[in-house]
Design a protein around this motif. Structure first.
Motif, mmCIF file in Angstrom:
data_model
loop_
_atom_site.group_PDB
_atom_site.id
_atom_site.type_symbol
_atom_site.label_atom_id
_atom_site.label_comp_id
_atom_site.label_asym_id
_atom_site.label_seq_id
_atom_site.Cartn_x
_atom_site.Cartn_y
_atom_site.Cartn_z
ATOM 1 N N ASP A 316 0.844 -1.196 0.000
ATOM 2 C CA ASP A 316 0.000 0.000 0.000
ATOM 3 C C ASP A 316 0.880 1.248 0.000
ATOM 4 O OD1 ASP A 316 -1.752 2.115 0.587
ATOM 5 O OD2 ASP A 316 -3.088 0.796 1.711
ATOM 6 N N LYS A 317 0.926 1.934 -1.154
ATOM 7 C CA LYS A 317 1.699 3.158 -1.292
ATOM 8 C C LYS A 317 0.803 4.380 -1.481
ATOM 9 C CE LYS A 317 5.658 0.782 -3.427
ATOM 10 N NZ LYS A 317 6.552 0.729 -4.619
ATOM 11 N N GLU A 318 -0.491 4.179 -1.357
ATOM 12 C CA GLU A 318 -1.436 5.268 -1.597
ATOM 13 C C GLU A 318 -1.403 6.266 -0.437
ATOM 14 O OE1 GLU A 318 -4.043 6.782 -4.472
ATOM 15 O OE2 GLU A 318 -2.866 4.931 -4.514
ATOM 16 N N GLY A 319 -1.530 7.541 -0.759
ATOM 17 C CA GLY A 319 -1.574 8.562 0.276
ATOM 18 C C GLY A 319 -3.006 8.864 0.688
ATOM 19 N N PRO A 320 -3.219 9.328 1.916
ATOM 20 C CA PRO A 320 -2.220 9.455 2.970
ATOM 21 C C PRO A 320 -1.779 8.097 3.492
ATOM 22 C CG PRO A 320 -4.400 9.904 3.852
ATOM 23 C CD PRO A 320 -4.566 9.760 2.361
ATOM 24 N N PRO A 321 -0.651 8.046 4.213
ATOM 25 C CA PRO A 321 -0.146 6.766 4.711
ATOM 26 C C PRO A 321 -1.155 6.042 5.596
ATOM 27 C CG PRO A 321 1.475 8.516 4.997
ATOM 28 C CD PRO A 321 0.202 9.180 4.586
ATOM 29 N N VAL A 322 -0.942 4.756 5.761
ATOM 30 C CA VAL A 322 -1.842 3.924 6.562
ATOM 31 C C VAL A 322 -1.915 4.428 7.998
ATOM 32 C CG1 VAL A 322 -2.247 1.611 7.478
ATOM 33 C CG2 VAL A 322 -1.407 1.893 5.135
ATOM 34 N N MET A 323 -3.142 4.551 8.489
ATOM 35 C CA MET A 323 -3.380 4.954 9.879
ATOM 36 C C MET A 323 -4.160 3.844 10.583
ATOM 37 S SD MET A 323 -4.577 8.872 9.157
ATOM 38 C CE MET A 323 -3.639 9.920 8.028
ATOM 39 N N LYS A 324 -3.931 3.669 11.868
ATOM 40 C CA LYS A 324 -4.596 2.606 12.614
ATOM 41 C C LYS A 324 -6.066 2.904 12.845
ATOM 42 C CE LYS A 324 -0.483 0.996 15.106
ATOM 43 N NZ LYS A 324 0.125 0.759 16.456
ATOM 44 N N ALA A 325 -6.402 4.163 13.020
ATOM 45 C CA ALA A 325 -7.778 4.560 13.313
ATOM 46 C C ALA A 325 -8.279 5.528 12.254
ATOM 47 C CB ALA A 325 -7.848 5.213 14.694
ATOM 48 N N PRO A 326 -9.603 5.669 12.120
ATOM 49 C CA PRO A 326 -10.141 6.649 11.173
ATOM 50 C C PRO A 326 -9.639 8.050 11.480
ATOM 51 C CG PRO A 326 -11.875 5.204 11.987
ATOM 52 C CD PRO A 326 -10.670 4.926 12.819
ATOM 53 N N MET A 327 -9.472 8.871 10.450
ATOM 54 C CA MET A 327 -9.029 10.248 10.663
ATOM 55 C C MET A 327 -10.049 11.037 11.466
ATOM 56 S SD MET A 327 -7.336 11.299 6.993
ATOM 57 C CE MET A 327 -6.746 12.883 7.601
ATOM 58 N N ASN A 328 -11.325 10.692 11.280
ATOM 59 C CA ASN A 328 -12.359 11.429 11.995
ATOM 60 C C ASN A 328 -13.560 10.541 12.250
ATOM 61 O OD1 ASN A 328 -14.280 11.712 9.631
ATOM 62 N ND2 ASN A 328 -12.500 12.807 8.806
ATOM 63 N N ILE A 329 -14.357 10.942 13.203
ATOM 64 C CA ILE A 329 -15.642 10.314 13.478
ATOM 65 C C ILE A 329 -16.713 11.363 13.218
ATOM 66 C CG2 ILE A 329 -17.127 9.212 15.184
ATOM 67 C CD1 ILE A 329 -14.716 7.525 14.410
ATOM 68 N N LYS A 330 -17.597 11.066 12.290
ATOM 69 C CA LYS A 330 -18.659 12.003 11.932
ATOM 70 C C LYS A 330 -19.932 11.641 12.699
ATOM 71 C CE LYS A 330 -17.631 10.932 7.633
ATOM 72 N NZ LYS A 330 -16.193 10.601 7.684
ATOM 73 N N ILE A 331 -20.436 12.589 13.454
ATOM 74 C CA ILE A 331 -21.712 12.413 14.160
ATOM 75 C C ILE A 331 -22.667 13.426 13.548
ATOM 76 C CG2 ILE A 331 -22.770 12.112 16.438
ATOM 77 C CD1 ILE A 331 -19.924 12.245 17.614
ATOM 78 N N GLY A 332 -22.932 13.236 12.272
ATOM 79 C CA GLY A 332 -23.737 14.180 11.522
ATOM 80 C C GLY A 332 -22.880 15.196 10.790
ATOM 81 N N HIS A 333 -23.489 15.857 9.813
ATOM 82 C CA HIS A 333 -22.790 16.837 8.984
ATOM 83 C C HIS A 333 -23.480 18.191 9.074
ATOM 84 C CE1 HIS A 333 -21.938 12.896 7.157
ATOM 85 N NE2 HIS A 333 -20.814 13.415 6.728
ATOM 86 N N GLY A 334 -22.723 19.231 8.754
ATOM 87 C CA GLY A 334 -23.310 20.551 8.624
ATOM 88 C C GLY A 334 -23.850 21.099 9.937
#
Length: 426
Positions: A316-334
């Protein structure tokens, strides 16, 4: 269709299939892309438009001429069977079977309502979204089954759009977003309580896999209640790979996964490769990057196979690099939503409060409080990178930016015939 024989056939209607077909055709091979719907729909917008159907068009690419890849033959039909002995793909409509030398399966997971039903056209999908949104809007009580990222996102969007609705989030463990740190889980629970979302421990029966848009009752086991009454019931978790068409191929395990080696290649049928539908798991987060990386590996290995060379292990060379956890948790938008940035990865070195604070700690030319970044995009000055401002940024800026790079082109457009019909009616 001028020919029924192809070097590589890609099956799937999302971003991973798109990337696989894109890389395959760049290599000069004769490629067919089989999609179960004549449109593309950005899955990361589903929780938004299922609560606000007016926003559906922002995430809906209904004109195939806008997203088709040059040099690729498209088949908009449901694949019903793969004859692995004859190396042919068969279709629901009775269309002549297509033969392949290499097959890439990138069909994702079963997630009813959040994803379109295979075989549905533009009008049917639009009607399904409107029906679901209307049922949620009119409901007194909505039960969302599944406390992972999708379920948490969905209840947040329901609350953001419908303050009157009683919302229950059903969790097998009583917790939420289990792939996050304990601190993030606590913060998510705090946010849900603040949004008046009730988290209930328990499991729904195995046959409750489809959304229910009419009042009913679901029996609960291993939990704190015996039953839950609802006006709308929404399963919000992945229900296994979309690989039913491979049942006779001898490639699947009991979970419906393609049994694959480290090259993402079927061990039983070496000419078949899989993206996020095999026994080889994604390496981490963000998921969009990790499935893109697998798609590129499958296309590269299909090329090697056709050249008579040995496929290579997935890297896996795709960016961004592999992370163990999600970058964010969305609890709704806007407006009314809430977003928690939990792993900013390399972005922390750009702007996203790498020091944990804001003005006056950010020297020029970084954003100070007079800019929108500190106060609304990523949290509050001197506070954590979370809140409604972050949810507004995700909906209004980040999500639309993700679409085009993954092949979701022509958002808001309909096929030419439907455009003429719409124009005549207006």
């Amino acid at each position: 269709m001028s020919s029924s024989s192809f070097d590589i056939i890609v099956i799937g209607g999302g971003m991973s299939a798109r990337h696989a077909a894109e890389d395959a055709v760049k290599c000069g091979w004769k490629v067919a892309h089989c999609m179960g719907n004549p449109f593309m729909e950005f899955p990361m917008g589903a929780c938004i438009f299922l609560n606000d159907p007016e926003q559906h068009q922002k995430f809906f690419c209904g004109n195939p001429e806008k997203f088709k890849l040059k040099g690729v033959t498209y088949v908009f039909d449901v694949v019903t069977d793969v004859d692995a002995d004859r190396k042919v793909v068969r279709f629901q409509s009775g269309l002549s079977a297509l033969s392949y030398k290499a097959l890439i399966v990138a069909t994702g997971s079963k997630l009813p309502l959040f994803s379109p039903r295979l075989g549905d056209g533009v009008a049917a999908r639009v009607a399904e979204v409107k029906a679901a949104a209307a049922a949620i809007k009119q409901a007194e009580t909505v039960v969302v089954n599944g406390a992972g990222a999708v379920g948490v996102e969905m209840v947040g969007d329901i609350r953001a759009k419908h303050p009157h609705v009683n919302i229950t989030l059903l969790s097998r463990t009583g917790g939420v977003v289990q792939d996050s740190t304990s601190d993030v889980q606590r913060r998510v629970m705090d946010a849900l309580r603040g949004m008046r979302v009730k988290v209930v421990k328990g499991s729904a029966p195995a046959d409750c896999m489809e959304p229910k848009l009419e009042p009913g009752t679901v029996m609960i086991s291993n939990g704190e209640v015996q039953e839950l009454r609802y006006d709308v019931f929404i399963p919000a978790f992945a229900q296994g790979p979309n690989t039913d068409f491979l049942q006779s191929s001898g490639t699947l395990n009991e979970k419906g996964q393609i049994v694959a080696n480290e090259c993402l290649q079927s061990t039983a049928r070496p000419e078949i490769f899989g993206v996020n539908v095999t026994t080889q798991p994604l390496l981490g987060h963000p998921v969009s990057s990790r499935v893109t990386a697998q798609a590129r590996t499958c296309a590269a290995n299909a090329k090697l196979l056709l050249e008579g060379k040995a496929p290579k292990p997935h890297v896996d060379k795709e960016g961004p690099p592999v992370m163990k956890a999600p970058m964010n948790i969305k609890i709704g938008h806007g407006p009314g939503g809430y977003l928690i940035w939990q792993d900013l990865g390399p972005a922390r070195f750009l702007c996203f409060q790498p020091c944990g604070g804001g003005f006056p700690f950010c020297p020029p030319p970084c954003c100070w409080c007079c800019a929108s970044g500190c106060a609304t995009c990523l949290g509050n000055c001197c506070g954590p990178a979370e809140g409604e401002g972050a949810a507004r940024l995700m909906e209004g800026f980040l999500l639309p930016k993700f679409m085009a790079p993954h092949g979701y082109l022509g958002a808001g457009e309909l096929p030419p015939k439907m455009q003429k019909m719409k124009g005549a009616m207006e």
